[in-house]
Design an enzyme around this catalytic site. Structure first.
Site, PDB file in Angstrom:
ATOM      1  N   GLY A   1      10.543 -49.697  27.734  1.00  0.00           N
ATOM      2  CA  GLY A   1      11.841 -50.358  27.655  1.00  0.00           C
ATOM      3  C   GLY A   1      12.643 -50.045  26.408  1.00  0.00           C
ATOM      4  O   GLY A   1      13.550 -50.795  26.043  1.00  0.00           O
ATOM      5  N   LYS A   2      12.365 -48.919  25.756  1.00  0.00           N
ATOM      6  CA  LYS A   2      13.070 -48.559  24.512  1.00  0.00           C
ATOM      7  C   LYS A   2      14.562 -48.339  24.745  1.00  0.00           C
ATOM      8  O   LYS A   2      15.389 -48.925  24.042  1.00  0.00           O
ATOM      9  CB  LYS A   2      12.459 -47.294  23.892  1.00  0.00           C
ATOM     10  CG  LYS A   2      11.009 -47.419  23.498  1.00  0.00           C
ATOM     11  CD  LYS A   2      10.443 -46.121  22.981  1.00  0.00           C
ATOM     12  CE  LYS A   2      10.586 -44.960  23.929  1.00  0.00           C
ATOM     13  NZ  LYS A   2       9.905 -45.125  25.215  1.00  0.00           N
ATOM     14  N   SER A   3      14.903 -47.503  25.701  1.00  0.00           N
ATOM     15  CA  SER A   3      16.325 -47.243  25.976  1.00  0.00           C
ATOM     16  C   SER A   3      17.011 -48.502  26.486  1.00  0.00           C
ATOM     17  O   SER A   3      18.160 -48.782  26.125  1.00  0.00           O
ATOM     18  CB  SER A   3      16.489 -46.104  26.987  1.00  0.00           C
ATOM     19  OG  SER A   3      16.010 -44.891  26.447  1.00  0.00           O
TER      20      SER A   3
ATOM     21  N   PHE B   1       8.255 -45.790  29.326  1.00  0.00           N
ATOM     22  CA  PHE B   1       8.328 -46.912  30.255  1.00  0.00           C
ATOM     23  C   PHE B   1       8.088 -48.268  29.586  1.00  0.00           C
ATOM     24  O   PHE B   1       7.773 -49.243  30.253  1.00  0.00           O
ATOM     25  CB  PHE B   1       7.372 -46.721  31.444  1.00  0.00           C
ATOM     26  CG  PHE B   1       7.590 -45.422  32.158  1.00  0.00           C
ATOM     27  CD1 PHE B   1       8.672 -45.251  32.994  1.00  0.00           C
ATOM     28  CD2 PHE B   1       6.724 -44.356  31.961  1.00  0.00           C
ATOM     29  CE1 PHE B   1       8.888 -44.041  33.639  1.00  0.00           C
ATOM     30  CE2 PHE B   1       6.937 -43.145  32.596  1.00  0.00           C
ATOM     31  CZ  PHE B   1       8.019 -42.985  33.437  1.00  0.00           C
TER      32      PHE B   1
ATOM     33  N   CYS C   1      -5.073 -49.471  34.440  1.00  0.00           N
ATOM     34  CA  CYS C   1      -5.845 -50.718  34.464  1.00  0.00           C
ATOM     35  C   CYS C   1      -5.012 -51.989  34.318  1.00  0.00           C
ATOM     36  O   CYS C   1      -5.547 -53.083  34.486  1.00  0.00           O
ATOM     37  CB  CYS C   1      -6.921 -50.690  33.382  1.00  0.00           C
ATOM     38  SG  CYS C   1      -6.281 -50.927  31.700  1.00  0.00           S
TER      39      CYS C   1
ATOM     40  N   GLU D   1      16.195 -41.437  21.935  1.00  0.00           N
ATOM     41  CA  GLU D   1      15.265 -40.294  21.958  1.00  0.00           C
ATOM     42  C   GLU D   1      15.227 -39.602  20.597  1.00  0.00           C
ATOM     43  O   GLU D   1      15.254 -38.372  20.494  1.00  0.00           O
ATOM     44  CB  GLU D   1      15.641 -39.315  23.078  1.00  0.00           C
ATOM     45  CG  GLU D   1      15.622 -39.914  24.468  1.00  0.00           C
ATOM     46  CD  GLU D   1      14.239 -40.298  24.989  1.00  0.00           C
ATOM     47  OE1 GLU D   1      13.220 -40.029  24.291  1.00  0.00           O
ATOM     48  OE2 GLU D   1      14.158 -40.880  26.076  1.00  0.00           O
ATOM     49  N   VAL D   2      15.120 -40.402  19.552  1.00  0.00           N
ATOM     50  CA  VAL D   2      15.208 -39.896  18.178  1.00  0.00           C
ATOM     51  C   VAL D   2      14.074 -38.924  17.842  1.00  0.00           C
ATOM     52  O   VAL D   2      14.219 -38.078  16.955  1.00  0.00           O
ATOM     53  CB  VAL D   2      15.293 -41.077  17.180  1.00  0.00           C
ATOM     54  CG1 VAL D   2      13.960 -41.811  17.067  1.00  0.00           C
ATOM     55  CG2 VAL D   2      15.806 -40.621  15.834  1.00  0.00           C
ATOM     56  N   GLN D   3      12.970 -38.975  18.570  1.00  0.00           N
ATOM     57  CA  GLN D   3      11.853 -38.062  18.297  1.00  0.00           C
ATOM     58  C   GLN D   3      12.216 -36.602  18.563  1.00  0.00           C
ATOM     59  O   GLN D   3      11.564 -35.698  18.057  1.00  0.00           O
ATOM     60  CB  GLN D   3      10.606 -38.450  19.104  1.00  0.00           C
ATOM     61  CG  GLN D   3      10.647 -38.102  20.581  1.00  0.00           C
ATOM     62  CD  GLN D   3      11.377 -39.122  21.435  1.00  0.00           C
ATOM     63  OE1 GLN D   3      11.830 -40.153  20.950  1.00  0.00           O
ATOM     64  NE2 GLN D   3      11.477 -38.845  22.735  1.00  0.00           N
TER      65      GLN D   3
END
Length: 195
Positions: free
Chosen positions: A20-22, A18, A148, A89-91
């Site tokens: 914002g990578k994609s 969440f 938080c 999703e290179v991981q």
């Protein structure tokens, strides 16, 4: 940032879920397309949360992608007219992804990869640390901690609303129902004996 005199380099976009990578990967690909450059996007077959043939951000942005099972399958889809190779999703890719990315950059392609830099336990995830080490550009994004409101650099896995244990499986493809962004202080990973 991108003033490189020679063709071929590696860009890594990383961070928690969440963050914002994609979305950032899609933005960069679209910018290249506006510049009349040829781009191709890849994703691992395991990532079928929103679509099997698109990279889709959590906010609904999408771009066509080629799903592949193994890193070296990427080579089968590359043509000389390509300028930009993007991998989301290179991981989730196998250990060969580092070599594949290196070869592509050395052949003159701009290679953009996006993925989680840490697993749900807060440990380095897959080949992303090695890719960060060899990249010319690294962008580390942060989300907002769902507990938080602080900057979130970690991904909390939840099972039935409770934090997942340290020795639970590393890979579990999911979205908001099983993961949320957390800051260092709100990120909790109990051992099974603590549960």
């Amino acid at each position: 940032m991108y003033l490189i005199n020679q063709n071929g380099w590696i860009e890594v976009i990383c961070g928690s879920m969440f963050s914002g990578k994609s979305e950032e990967l899609i933005r960069r690909v679209r910018r290249t397309q506006f510049a009349k450059q040829h781009a191709i996007v890849f994703k691992p077959c395991i990532d079928n949360r929103y679509s099997e043939e698109d990279v889709v951000s959590h906010n609904g942005l999408k771009v066509k992608a080629v799903p592949v099972s193994a890193s070296k399958d990427i080579f089968e889809h590359i043509t000389e007219e390509m300028d930009v190779i993007a991998i989301d999703e290179v991981q989730f890719f196998d250990g060969d992804i580092v070599e594949v990315v290196q070869v592509l950059a050395n052949r003159g392609y701009r290679v953009i990869v996006a993925g989680l830099d840490q697993d749900f336990r807060g440990l380095p995830f897959g080949q992303v640390p090695q890719l960060m080490a060899i990249a010319e550009h690294v962008t580390k994004l942060q989300a907002v901690c769902s507990a938080c409101g602080s900057p979130a650099s970690r991904t909390q896995r939840l099972i039935d609303g409770e934090p997942a244990a340290f020795d639970d499986p590393i890979i579990l493809v999911g979205a908001s129902e099983s993961y949320e962004p957390r800051c260092r202080h709100c990120h909790v990973v109990p051992t099974n004996k603590d549960k």
